[in-house]
Structure formats: structure tokens, C-alpha cells
Design an enzyme around this catalytic site. Structure first.
Site, short mmCIF file in Angstrom:
data_model
loop_
_atom_site.label_atom_id
_atom_site.label_comp_id
_atom_site.label_asym_id
_atom_site.label_seq_id
_atom_site.Cartn_x
_atom_site.Cartn_y
_atom_site.Cartn_z
N ASP A 10 0.87 -1.18 0.00
CA ASP A 10 0.00 0.00 0.00
C ASP A 10 0.91 1.24 0.00
O ASP A 10 1.67 1.45 0.95
CB ASP A 10 -0.86 -0.07 1.27
CG ASP A 10 -1.75 1.15 1.44
OD1 ASP A 10 -1.65 2.11 0.65
OD2 ASP A 10 -2.55 1.13 2.39
N ILE A 11 0.80 2.03 -1.02
CA ILE A 11 1.72 3.17 -1.19
C ILE A 11 1.54 4.22 -0.08
O ILE A 11 2.48 4.97 0.22
CB ILE A 11 1.54 3.80 -2.59
CG1 ILE A 11 2.80 4.56 -3.01
CG2 ILE A 11 0.32 4.67 -2.68
CD1 ILE A 11 2.87 4.90 -4.48
N ASN A 24 -7.03 12.27 -10.99
CA ASN A 24 -7.77 12.70 -12.19
C ASN A 24 -7.55 14.19 -12.36
O ASN A 24 -7.06 14.86 -11.44
CB ASN A 24 -9.25 12.34 -12.08
CG ASN A 24 -9.89 12.92 -10.82
OD1 ASN A 24 -9.95 14.14 -10.66
ND2 ASN A 24 -10.30 12.04 -9.92
N GLY A 32 -9.60 4.02 -6.15
CA GLY A 32 -8.27 3.45 -6.33
C GLY A 32 -7.23 4.06 -5.41
O GLY A 32 -7.50 4.37 -4.24
N VAL A 33 -6.04 4.23 -5.95
CA VAL A 33 -4.95 4.75 -5.14
C VAL A 33 -5.21 6.21 -4.73
O VAL A 33 -4.81 6.64 -3.64
CB VAL A 33 -3.59 4.55 -5.88
CG1 VAL A 33 -3.46 5.47 -7.07
CG2 VAL A 33 -2.43 4.72 -4.93
N ASP A 34 -5.90 6.94 -5.57
CA ASP A 34 -6.26 8.33 -5.27
C ASP A 34 -7.11 8.38 -4.00
O ASP A 34 -6.83 9.15 -3.06
CB ASP A 34 -7.04 8.87 -6.49
CG ASP A 34 -7.21 10.38 -6.49
OD1 ASP A 34 -6.59 11.06 -5.65
OD2 ASP A 34 -7.97 10.89 -7.35
N SER A 122 -2.49 4.50 -14.45
CA SER A 122 -3.41 4.15 -15.55
C SER A 122 -3.77 2.66 -15.63
O SER A 122 -4.56 2.27 -16.49
CB SER A 122 -2.87 4.59 -16.93
OG SER A 122 -2.93 5.99 -17.08
N GLY A 124 -5.40 0.83 -13.50
CA GLY A 124 -6.62 0.45 -12.78
C GLY A 124 -7.84 0.95 -13.53
O GLY A 124 -8.16 0.46 -14.61
N TYR A 126 -8.34 3.43 -15.31
CA TYR A 126 -8.08 3.97 -16.65
C TYR A 126 -7.75 2.89 -17.69
O TYR A 126 -7.52 3.19 -18.86
CB TYR A 126 -6.99 5.05 -16.59
CG TYR A 126 -7.51 6.40 -16.07
CD1 TYR A 126 -8.85 6.57 -15.71
CD2 TYR A 126 -6.66 7.49 -15.94
CE1 TYR A 126 -9.32 7.80 -15.23
CE2 TYR A 126 -7.13 8.73 -15.47
CZ TYR A 126 -8.46 8.87 -15.12
OH TYR A 126 -8.92 10.09 -14.67
#
Ligand code: AR6
Length: 172
Positions: A10-11, A24, A32-34, A122, A124, A126
Site C-alpha cells: 500500500d503506497i 484525475n 483506487g490509489v487516489d 493508468s 486500474g 483507466y
């Protein structure tokens, strides 16, 4: 040359100078990660994004570009937000995906960051095919001119970790 390492995980938990967010264009958070970065980092990151939209980025962050904010409560010092391209099976948008990585490193240089962690931008929501996303990520970073010493790809699942392992082996 930059040292590239791979890690599954996990980042948001990674202790580096800067972590990269697959954001985005609106910089208003997402899934997601965002979503994970905003949830773990707290309101300070979103406030900084809103401030950027009000000032230097009224039209949003263009695809392939990067911008930094605070990392809020995260162990990293900075979050570098990039917008990867949505995969298009007809139009070749790889230059934009490469640009997301190289622009992130350029912003990291501006921040004086020596260590940077990337997710699989991109790959995931995207929709970028995983093997190609991994190849473009690894070759873009290995080919970049940067003062960053260490790039850590932090991959969320085993399948993504395997794709990056293969891409790194092919590129080295
Ligand atoms: N740590 C590391 N990687 C993660 C984490 C995490 N905590 N969570 C997910 N991933 P995505 P995109 C992986 O969809 O394709 C958002 O809604 C995930 O498994 O996060 O660039 C934004 O707001 C995948 O391998 O980013 C945009 O609208 C990788 O991160 C859009 O999604 C990227 O998946 C961006 O889509």
C-alpha cells in the site's frame, strides 16, 4: 542512474520523500490509489488540491502532467499528483503515460526529493493493459534524467507485482 526497486503493498504506508498519486484532472479525489491517499493523508491534501484549482490550475491538471502538494498525515513528505491517460485501443496514448512518469520525476527534482514511490499509473480504472503499463513505467523511469536516487514501484496486488517484475527484468 536511478535505482529501481519493486515492492508489493500500500503506497500510503511507504516512507519516501514523495509518493505519486494516480489522480484525475479535477484533483478532487476519486477511487483506487487516489481514494486511498486522500483517505489516509487527510483533509490537508484535498485542501491543497482545491487551492491549486483556484489558482494555477483552473482548468485542472492536464493528462501527462504532475503537481505536488503536502502529504498531510502520510509518512511521505510530499504527494506528486499525476494524471495518466485513459487507455484507448485506437489512439496510441503511450507518450502521455511516459510523460506522467517523467513529469513526476521533474517535480520531484524541484522538491529536492531523493526517493519517490510510484503506483501503476493508468493500470486500474483507466484501463491500461497491465504488461504494457508496466513496460512503459519501468522504461520511462530508467530512461529519465533526474537527480532522484531511488524509485520504488509499490504494487497493490500480486498480478501487478508480477508484471512489473517481468518488465524490470526485460529492461535491465
Ligand atoms: N497503493 C498502491 N497501489 C494501489 C493502491 C494503494 N493503496 N490502491 C490501488 N492501487 P487506479 P488509474 C493500484 O484505478 O488507473 C481514480 O479514481 C491499483 O490496483 O488507482 O490511473 C482517480 O481519481 C492499480 O494497479 O488509477 C482517477 O479518476 C493502480 O493502483 C482514476 O482512478 C492504479 O489504479 C485513475 O485511474
Amino acid at each position: 542512474m536511478v535505482q529501481v526497486t519493486l515492492k508489493r503493498g500500500d503506497i500510503t504506508r511507504v516512507e519516501v520523500d514523495a509518493i505519486v498519486n494516480a489522480a484525475n484532472s479535477g484533483l478532487r479525489g476519486g477511487g483506487g490509489v487516489d481514494g486511498a491517499i486522500h483517505a489516509a493523508g487527510g483533509r490537508e491534501i484535498l485542501d491543497a488540491c482545491v487551492q491549486l484549482r483556484r489558482t494555477v490550475l483552473p482548468g485542472g491538471l492536464p493528462t501527462g502532467q504532475a503537481v505536488a502538494t503536502t502529504a498531510g498525515r502520510l509518512p511521505a513528505r510530499h504527494v506528486i499528483h499525476v494524471v495518466g491517460p485513459v487507455y484507448d485501443p485506437v489512439e496510441d496514448r503511450s507518450a502521455l503515460l511516459r510523460s506522467a512518469y517523467t513529469e513526476a520525476l521533474r517535480v520531484a527534482d524541484d522538491l529536492g526529493a531523493a526517493s519517490v514511490a510510484f503506483p501503476a499509473v493508468s493500470a486500474g480504472a483507466y484501463g491500461w493493459p497491465l504488461d504494457d503499463a508496466a513496460r512503459l513505467a519501468v522504461t520511462s523511469v530508467l530512461g529519465a534524467t533526474t537527480a532522484v536516487r531511488e524509485v520504488r514501484f509499490v504494487l497493490f496486488d500480486e498480478r501487478t507485482h508480477r508484471a512489473f517484475t517481468a518488465a524490470l527484468a526485460a529492461a535491465s
